[in-house]
Design a protein around this motif. Structure first.
Motif, PDB file in Angstrom:
ATOM      1  N   PRO A 188       0.888  -1.238   0.037  1.00 32.19           N
ATOM      2  CA  PRO A 188      -0.168  -0.111  -0.105  1.00 32.19           C
ATOM      3  C   PRO A 188       0.972   1.145   0.025  1.00 32.19           C
ATOM      4  O   PRO A 188       1.659   1.676   0.774  1.00 32.19           O
ATOM      5  CB  PRO A 188      -0.681  -0.094   1.202  1.00 32.19           C
ATOM      6  N   LEU A 189       0.768   1.910  -1.265  1.00 34.08           N
ATOM      7  CA  LEU A 189       1.926   3.081  -1.276  1.00 34.08           C
ATOM      8  C   LEU A 189       1.116   4.389  -1.233  1.00 34.08           C
ATOM      9  O   LEU A 189      -0.036   4.635  -1.628  1.00 34.08           O
ATOM     10  CB  LEU A 189       2.599   2.815  -2.609  1.00 34.08           C
ATOM     11  N   VAL A 190       2.055   5.418  -1.192  1.00 32.62           N
ATOM     12  CA  VAL A 190       1.544   6.773  -1.157  1.00 32.62           C
ATOM     13  C   VAL A 190       2.369   7.606  -2.391  1.00 32.62           C
ATOM     14  O   VAL A 190       3.852   7.029  -2.469  1.00 32.62           O
ATOM     15  CB  VAL A 190       1.875   7.439  -0.019  1.00 32.62           C
ATOM     16  N   LEU A 191       2.038   8.654  -3.020  1.00 35.67           N
ATOM     17  CA  LEU A 191       2.733   9.512  -3.819  1.00 35.67           C
ATOM     18  C   LEU A 191       2.425  10.906  -3.241  1.00 35.67           C
ATOM     19  O   LEU A 191       1.108  11.444  -3.232  1.00 35.67           O
ATOM     20  CB  LEU A 191       2.447   9.236  -5.353  1.00 35.67           C
ATOM     21  N   SER A 210      -1.092  -1.798  -6.806  1.00 40.76           N
ATOM     22  CA  SER A 210      -2.684  -1.461  -7.347  1.00 40.76           C
ATOM     23  C   SER A 210      -3.290  -0.750  -6.309  1.00 40.76           C
ATOM     24  O   SER A 210      -4.283  -0.300  -6.447  1.00 40.76           O
ATOM     25  CB  SER A 210      -3.650  -2.680  -7.708  1.00 40.76           C
ATOM     26  N   ASP A 211      -2.297  -0.620  -5.140  1.00 41.62           N
ATOM     27  CA  ASP A 211      -2.881   0.030  -4.013  1.00 41.62           C
ATOM     28  C   ASP A 211      -2.326   1.186  -3.795  1.00 41.62           C
ATOM     29  O   ASP A 211      -1.309   1.388  -2.853  1.00 41.62           O
ATOM     30  CB  ASP A 211      -2.879  -0.809  -2.504  1.00 41.62           C
ATOM     31  N   LEU A 212      -2.611   2.436  -4.434  1.00 44.49           N
ATOM     32  CA  LEU A 212      -1.930   3.673  -4.451  1.00 44.49           C
ATOM     33  C   LEU A 212      -2.694   4.691  -4.173  1.00 44.49           C
ATOM     34  O   LEU A 212      -3.863   4.807  -4.700  1.00 44.49           O
ATOM     35  CB  LEU A 212      -1.211   3.910  -5.981  1.00 44.49           C
ATOM     36  N   ILE A 213      -2.323   5.671  -3.226  1.00 42.83           N
ATOM     37  CA  ILE A 213      -2.970   6.992  -3.039  1.00 42.83           C
ATOM     38  C   ILE A 213      -2.011   8.078  -3.593  1.00 42.83           C
ATOM     39  O   ILE A 213      -1.145   8.047  -2.886  1.00 42.83           O
ATOM     40  CB  ILE A 213      -3.530   7.012  -1.702  1.00 42.83           C
ATOM     41  N   VAL A 214      -2.474   9.083  -4.250  1.00 47.40           N
ATOM     42  CA  VAL A 214      -2.109  10.222  -4.576  1.00 47.40           C
ATOM     43  C   VAL A 214      -2.381  11.356  -3.723  1.00 47.40           C
ATOM     44  O   VAL A 214      -3.436  11.708  -3.653  1.00 47.40           O
ATOM     45  CB  VAL A 214      -1.888  10.622  -6.096  1.00 47.40           C
ATOM     46  N   VAL A 246       3.259   9.557   9.665  1.00 52.42           N
ATOM     47  CA  VAL A 246       3.536   8.952  11.028  1.00 52.42           C
ATOM     48  C   VAL A 246       4.104   7.491  10.724  1.00 52.42           C
ATOM     49  O   VAL A 246       4.057   6.745   9.799  1.00 52.42           O
ATOM     50  CB  VAL A 246       2.099   8.755  11.720  1.00 52.42           C
ATOM     51  N   GLY A 247       4.538   6.908  12.058  1.00 52.74           N
ATOM     52  CA  GLY A 247       5.240   5.639  12.154  1.00 52.74           C
ATOM     53  C   GLY A 247       5.301   4.915  13.686  1.00 52.74           C
ATOM     54  O   GLY A 247       5.052   5.755  14.447  1.00 52.74           O
ATOM     55  N   GLU A 248       5.883   3.823  13.580  1.00 48.18           N
ATOM     56  CA  GLU A 248       6.263   3.262  14.880  1.00 48.18           C
ATOM     57  C   GLU A 248       7.553   2.784  14.642  1.00 48.18           C
ATOM     58  O   GLU A 248       7.923   1.936  13.833  1.00 48.18           O
ATOM     59  CB  GLU A 248       5.373   1.999  15.173  1.00 48.18           C
ATOM     60  N   LYS A 249       8.529   3.327  15.512  1.00 48.65           N
ATOM     61  CA  LYS A 249       9.969   3.218  15.426  1.00 48.65           C
ATOM     62  C   LYS A 249      10.320   3.625  14.234  1.00 48.65           C
ATOM     63  O   LYS A 249      10.174   4.772  13.815  1.00 48.65           O
ATOM     64  CB  LYS A 249      10.088   1.811  15.979  1.00 48.65           C
ATOM     65  N   ALA A 250      10.958   2.548  13.454  1.00 53.04           N
ATOM     66  CA  ALA A 250      11.667   3.089  12.111  1.00 53.04           C
ATOM     67  C   ALA A 250      10.689   2.796  10.781  1.00 53.04           C
ATOM     68  O   ALA A 250      10.913   2.920   9.754  1.00 53.04           O
ATOM     69  CB  ALA A 250      13.124   2.390  11.879  1.00 53.04           C
ATOM     70  N   GLU A 251       9.340   2.337  11.401  1.00 54.59           N
ATOM     71  CA  GLU A 251       8.571   1.978  10.186  1.00 54.59           C
ATOM     72  C   GLU A 251       7.380   2.851  10.056  1.00 54.59           C
ATOM     73  O   GLU A 251       6.956   3.250  10.935  1.00 54.59           O
ATOM     74  CB  GLU A 251       7.863   0.603  10.569  1.00 54.59           C
ATOM     75  N   MET A 252       7.230   3.219   8.722  1.00 52.91           N
ATOM     76  CA  MET A 252       6.139   4.094   8.423  1.00 52.91           C
ATOM     77  C   MET A 252       4.768   3.510   8.403  1.00 52.91           C
ATOM     78  O   MET A 252       4.930   2.364   7.852  1.00 52.91           O
ATOM     79  CB  MET A 252       6.411   4.779   6.923  1.00 52.91           C
ATOM     80  N   THR A 253       3.856   4.071   9.026  1.00 53.77           N
ATOM     81  CA  THR A 253       2.416   3.312   8.999  1.00 53.77           C
ATOM     82  C   THR A 253       1.509   3.947   8.383  1.00 53.77           C
ATOM     83  O   THR A 253       0.154   3.499   8.058  1.00 53.77           O
ATOM     84  CB  THR A 253       2.213   3.028  10.618  1.00 53.77           C
ATOM     85  N   GLY A 254       1.644   5.461   8.043  1.00 56.69           N
ATOM     86  CA  GLY A 254       0.578   6.347   7.372  1.00 56.69           C
ATOM     87  C   GLY A 254       0.979   7.639   7.308  1.00 56.69           C
ATOM     88  O   GLY A 254       1.796   8.032   7.753  1.00 56.69           O
ATOM     89  N   VAL A 255      -0.441   8.257   6.724  1.00 58.38           N
ATOM     90  CA  VAL A 255      -0.114   9.836   6.294  1.00 58.38           C
ATOM     91  C   VAL A 255      -1.310  10.272   7.242  1.00 58.38           C
ATOM     92  O   VAL A 255      -2.283   9.775   7.239  1.00 58.38           O
ATOM     93  CB  VAL A 255      -0.302  10.049   5.184  1.00 58.38           C
ATOM     94  N   GLU A 261      -7.487  12.664  10.319  1.00 55.24           N
ATOM     95  CA  GLU A 261      -7.611  11.271   9.775  1.00 55.24           C
ATOM     96  C   GLU A 261      -6.282  10.735   9.463  1.00 55.24           C
ATOM     97  O   GLU A 261      -5.485  11.453   8.764  1.00 55.24           O
ATOM     98  CB  GLU A 261      -8.374  11.123   8.682  1.00 55.24           C
ATOM     99  N   VAL A 262      -5.867   9.471  10.002  1.00 52.97           N
ATOM    100  CA  VAL A 262      -4.712   8.771   9.321  1.00 52.97           C
ATOM    101  C   VAL A 262      -5.016   7.702   8.291  1.00 52.97           C
ATOM    102  O   VAL A 262      -5.760   6.884   8.433  1.00 52.97           O
ATOM    103  CB  VAL A 262      -4.108   8.053  10.703  1.00 52.97           C
ATOM    104  N   VAL A 263      -4.292   8.010   7.017  1.00 54.90           N
ATOM    105  CA  VAL A 263      -4.532   6.781   5.951  1.00 54.90           C
ATOM    106  C   VAL A 263      -3.636   5.712   5.970  1.00 54.90           C
ATOM    107  O   VAL A 263      -2.256   6.330   5.936  1.00 54.90           O
ATOM    108  CB  VAL A 263      -4.568   7.775   4.713  1.00 54.90           C
ATOM    109  N   PRO A 264      -3.855   4.638   6.468  1.00 54.11           N
ATOM    110  CA  PRO A 264      -2.625   3.551   6.517  1.00 54.11           C
ATOM    111  C   PRO A 264      -1.888   3.609   5.244  1.00 54.11           C
ATOM    112  O   PRO A 264      -2.350   3.251   4.201  1.00 54.11           O
ATOM    113  CB  PRO A 264      -3.106   2.537   6.849  1.00 54.11           C
ATOM    114  N   ARG A 265      -0.629   3.607   5.432  1.00 51.98           N
ATOM    115  CA  ARG A 265       0.306   3.376   4.014  1.00 51.98           C
ATOM    116  C   ARG A 265       1.683   2.764   4.466  1.00 51.98           C
ATOM    117  O   ARG A 265       2.054   3.345   5.937  1.00 51.98           O
ATOM    118  CB  ARG A 265       0.843   4.825   3.291  1.00 51.98           C
ATOM    119  N   VAL A 266       2.401   2.168   4.157  1.00 56.30           N
ATOM    120  CA  VAL A 266       3.826   1.605   4.649  1.00 56.30           C
ATOM    121  C   VAL A 266       4.961   2.147   3.684  1.00 56.30           C
ATOM    122  O   VAL A 266       6.111   1.974   4.329  1.00 56.30           O
ATOM    123  CB  VAL A 266       3.811  -0.101   4.539  1.00 56.30           C
TER     124      VAL A 266
END
Length: 351
Positions: A188-191, A210-214, A246-255, A261-266
């Protein structure tokens, strides 16, 4: 050559015309080309030029644009290597030649010589430059008198003004789709971007997930019909303003959006704005395009006679490292011929 025996660079002997000719011991540090920037483009050009029996000086500030990137991809025989490792290997290959000089220095100014000064310096076509650099990491300041200057300084990046974006840049977030897209396959990606080329970048990324949010971060950078085309292939466009990554430790979890609102993205991609750092050119006006990149002709020469440019700093902008290296080699060949013609007095003629 016996098995295991390593070849050594050719060491020219005797005097020749050009940079290898006998010169007066007047304390002037003459070189054929002063290359500003020691990345793939600059090192590749430098290697080609020292192999053409040129005295070449590379001035490098050790501030590569991709310093946050842990691995580079798509470079034949070096896929997955660290960009810093590629630079180290390239520098070693360049410095193995007797006419190579590598200076850890921040270029401070490039001053054109008058025609008389250039001829006095031994440059028969009346073209030359004084290049000064400030030493870094304890290195001494440097000054070269060069027949030509090659700008390979790369670009500086301005990322979207999000507090935590740097924490994930180079690991979860990247700027080069061709370089890092494969590793993001099916995630699940972000641009994130605010520029008019966002649509084309979204199309590139859609090849990997196929899981992309711009996210346009409130900027009006996608036309209605472009948003509809993206929707037809399952890509969502989010126009609300971003608060942070946003993230947990070194891992990105969302925007996280400005409304909470937090949109989950890795992970995903960000489109920086780029700046071509050519302040060292001083009052010399160098032509740029609408994106601020340095305009060059088919030979790689800028609007300033005798000044060439290669790599990310020229259109179309940032490319894969192997493309930048190839660009450096191609322009080096054109630059070498320019100096040969200048030495013989035949001027600019057809190839």
């Amino acid at each position: 050559m016996s098995a295991g025996q390593q070849s050594k660079p050719f060491e020219p002997t005797g005097s020749r015309t050009g940079e290898l000719a006998d010169e007066p011991d007047d304390g002037v540090n003459r070189v054929g080309v002063a290359i500003i920037g020691g990345g793939p483009a600059g090192l590749s050009a430098g290697l080609q030029l020292v192999r053409a029996n040129r005295r070449i000086a590379i001035l490098d500030s050790n501030r590569p644009r991709h310093s946050a990137t842990l691995q580079s991809h798509g470079f034949l025989t070096r896929d997955g290597a660290s960009p810093l490792e590629l630079r180290r290997l390239g520098r070693e290959e360049f410095e193995a030649y007797p006419t190579a000089v590598f200076s850890q220095a921040m270029t401070r100014e490039v001053i054109p010589l008058s025609a008389d000064e250039a001829i006095t310096a031994g440059f028969p076509d009346g073209i030359g430059f004084r290049v000064r650099g400030t030493g870094i990491r304890g290195a001494a300041d440097v000054e070269y008198v060069a027949r030509r200057v090659l700008i390979a300084a790369g670009l500086t990046e301005d990322l979207p003004a999000l507090p935590m974006i740097r924490a994930y840049y180079g690991t979860a977030l990247h700027s080069c789709v061709e370089c890092d897209g494969f590793e993001k396959t099916d995630k699940p990606l972000v641009l994130i971007g605010e520029t008019s080329d966002l649509f084309a970048r979204a199309l590139l990324i859609s090849r990997f997930s196929s899981d992309l949010i711009v996210f346009t971060n409130g900027a009006d950078t996608l036309r209605t019909e472009q948003e509809a085309q993206l929707a037809s292939i399952g890509v969502r466009v989010e126009r609300r303003t971003i608060d942070d990554i946003v993230g947990e430790k070194a891992e990105m979890t969302g925007v996280r959006l400005a409304d909470g609102e937090v949109v989950p993205r890795v992970g995903g991609f960000v489109r920086p704005r780029w700046h071509a750092p050519v302040e060292f050119m001083g009052e010399l006006e160098i032509e740029r395009d609408d994106w601020g990149l340095v305009v060059v002709d088919e030979r790689g020469e800028t609007s300033v006679r005798g000044v060439y440019a290669v790599g990310d700093i020229v259109p179309p902008g940032p490319q894969q490292l192997i493309i930048a290296a190839g660009n450096g080699a191609r322009v080096a060949a054109k630059l070498n011929m320019d100096m040969i013609r200048g030495m013989l007095g035949v001027g600019m003629i057809d190839e």
